[in-house]
Scaffold this motif. Sequence first.
Motif, mmCIF file in Angstrom:
data_model
loop_
_atom_site.group_PDB
_atom_site.id
_atom_site.type_symbol
_atom_site.label_atom_id
_atom_site.label_comp_id
_atom_site.label_asym_id
_atom_site.label_seq_id
_atom_site.Cartn_x
_atom_site.Cartn_y
_atom_site.Cartn_z
ATOM 1 N N VAL A 1 28.001 18.233 0.568
ATOM 2 C CA VAL A 1 28.815 17.454 -0.610
ATOM 3 C C VAL A 1 29.767 18.670 -1.127
ATOM 4 C CG1 VAL A 1 28.789 16.676 -2.748
ATOM 5 C CG2 VAL A 1 27.063 15.933 -1.219
ATOM 6 N N LEU A 2 30.855 18.530 -1.243
ATOM 7 C CA LEU A 2 31.894 19.651 -1.853
ATOM 8 C C LEU A 2 32.382 18.994 -3.121
ATOM 9 C CD1 LEU A 2 34.066 20.438 1.179
ATOM 10 C CD2 LEU A 2 32.351 21.911 0.306
ATOM 11 N N ARG A 3 32.042 19.990 -4.315
ATOM 12 C CA ARG A 3 32.745 19.765 -5.532
ATOM 13 C C ARG A 3 33.498 20.580 -5.892
ATOM 14 N NH1 ARG A 3 29.578 15.518 -7.543
ATOM 15 N NH2 ARG A 3 27.624 15.224 -6.577
ATOM 16 N N VAL A 4 34.640 20.198 -6.573
ATOM 17 C CA VAL A 4 35.759 21.255 -7.481
ATOM 18 C C VAL A 4 35.396 21.170 -8.830
ATOM 19 C CG1 VAL A 4 38.104 21.429 -7.809
ATOM 20 C CG2 VAL A 4 37.581 20.272 -5.863
ATOM 21 N N PRO A 5 34.990 22.509 -9.309
ATOM 22 C CA PRO A 5 34.570 22.680 -10.612
ATOM 23 C C PRO A 5 35.727 22.127 -11.659
ATOM 24 C CG PRO A 5 34.501 24.842 -9.171
ATOM 25 C CD PRO A 5 35.084 23.735 -8.489
ATOM 26 N N GLY A 6 35.226 21.646 -12.478
ATOM 27 C CA GLY A 6 36.077 21.081 -13.588
ATOM 28 C C GLY A 6 36.738 19.499 -13.413
ATOM 29 N N ARG A 7 36.433 19.139 -11.941
ATOM 30 C CA ARG A 7 37.111 17.884 -11.550
ATOM 31 C C ARG A 7 35.966 16.933 -11.339
ATOM 32 N NH1 ARG A 7 41.006 18.161 -6.897
ATOM 33 N NH2 ARG A 7 41.325 16.074 -7.269
ATOM 34 N N SER A 8 36.009 15.662 -11.572
ATOM 35 C CA SER A 8 35.004 14.609 -11.363
ATOM 36 C C SER A 8 35.225 14.357 -10.003
ATOM 37 C CB SER A 8 35.375 13.364 -12.300
ATOM 38 O OG SER A 8 36.575 12.759 -11.924
ATOM 39 N N GLY A 9 34.256 13.873 -9.239
ATOM 40 C CA GLY A 9 33.997 13.215 -7.998
ATOM 41 C C GLY A 9 33.632 14.432 -7.128
ATOM 42 N N LYS A 10 33.696 13.992 -5.714
ATOM 43 C CA LYS A 10 33.038 14.833 -4.793
ATOM 44 C C LYS A 10 33.819 14.476 -3.416
ATOM 45 C CE LYS A 10 29.176 11.943 -4.278
ATOM 46 N NZ LYS A 10 29.618 10.827 -5.275
ATOM 47 N N THR A 11 33.389 15.116 -2.499
ATOM 48 C CA THR A 11 34.057 14.976 -0.958
ATOM 49 C C THR A 11 32.450 15.317 -0.175
ATOM 50 O OG1 THR A 11 36.078 16.060 -1.147
ATOM 51 C CG2 THR A 11 35.264 15.838 1.043
ATOM 52 N N VAL A 12 32.144 13.936 0.426
ATOM 53 C CA VAL A 12 30.747 14.262 1.339
ATOM 54 C C VAL A 12 31.497 14.352 2.488
ATOM 55 C CG1 VAL A 12 28.979 12.834 1.998
ATOM 56 C CG2 VAL A 12 29.669 12.371 -0.334
ATOM 57 N N TRP A 13 31.167 15.350 3.555
ATOM 58 C CA TRP A 13 31.364 15.527 4.670
ATOM 59 C C TRP A 13 30.182 15.703 5.699
ATOM 60 C CZ3 TRP A 13 28.993 19.582 7.072
ATOM 61 C CH2 TRP A 13 28.315 20.764 5.950
ATOM 62 N N ALA A 14 30.584 15.458 6.799
ATOM 63 C CA ALA A 14 29.628 15.395 7.908
ATOM 64 C C ALA A 14 30.387 15.859 9.240
ATOM 65 C CB ALA A 14 29.055 14.047 8.190
ATOM 66 N N GLU A 15 29.689 16.825 10.158
ATOM 67 C CA GLU A 15 30.242 17.247 11.448
ATOM 68 C C GLU A 15 29.329 16.953 12.539
ATOM 69 O OE1 GLU A 15 32.722 21.202 9.653
ATOM 70 O OE2 GLU A 15 30.627 21.543 10.839
#
Length: 169
Positions: free
Chosen positions: A150-164
Amino acid sequence: MSTTRQHPPGDLGREPQGAGVDAGTGAASPEPAERQWRTLSLRGVAGIVPTARDFARQALHEWGWLPATSADGRAAAEDVLLVVSELVTNACLHAEGPEEMRIACTAKVLRVEVVDSGAGQPAPRTPHRAGRPGGHGMFIVQRLCLDWGVLRVPGRSGKTVWAELAAPA
């Protein structure tokens, strides 16, 4: 499996600004041969999971994964489509729906990213009980993928869930 790494093993990282698809024409913009991105907006889309799978299937055709000439190639493509389904479904069920899906390919790794506005942290259900309904999505992702997180950007809501996933041999 890691859920905090900023740059996972495939080192595709985040999609470069302006890369992937031209916002004005919808056409693929030029990409270096080693990295090819495709991006799909999922905001307001009906039939989100089939749409995401169709989009991924088209990318697999463009990248030569499909039609597969071997059983291993077919299995690799089906694994990608299953991971797409699981990540998008997870965003629908637990994160107010996905906003965007990105898929990238190098010669060795295929990366799927699903962006959502949810605050939750995806995790495989522990302990995993195969006979119990529901809760298998992230367990499946964990089993099929080289890595995920999971990637999160500090100060922003939400996330990016990644898989390789590994490219077919």
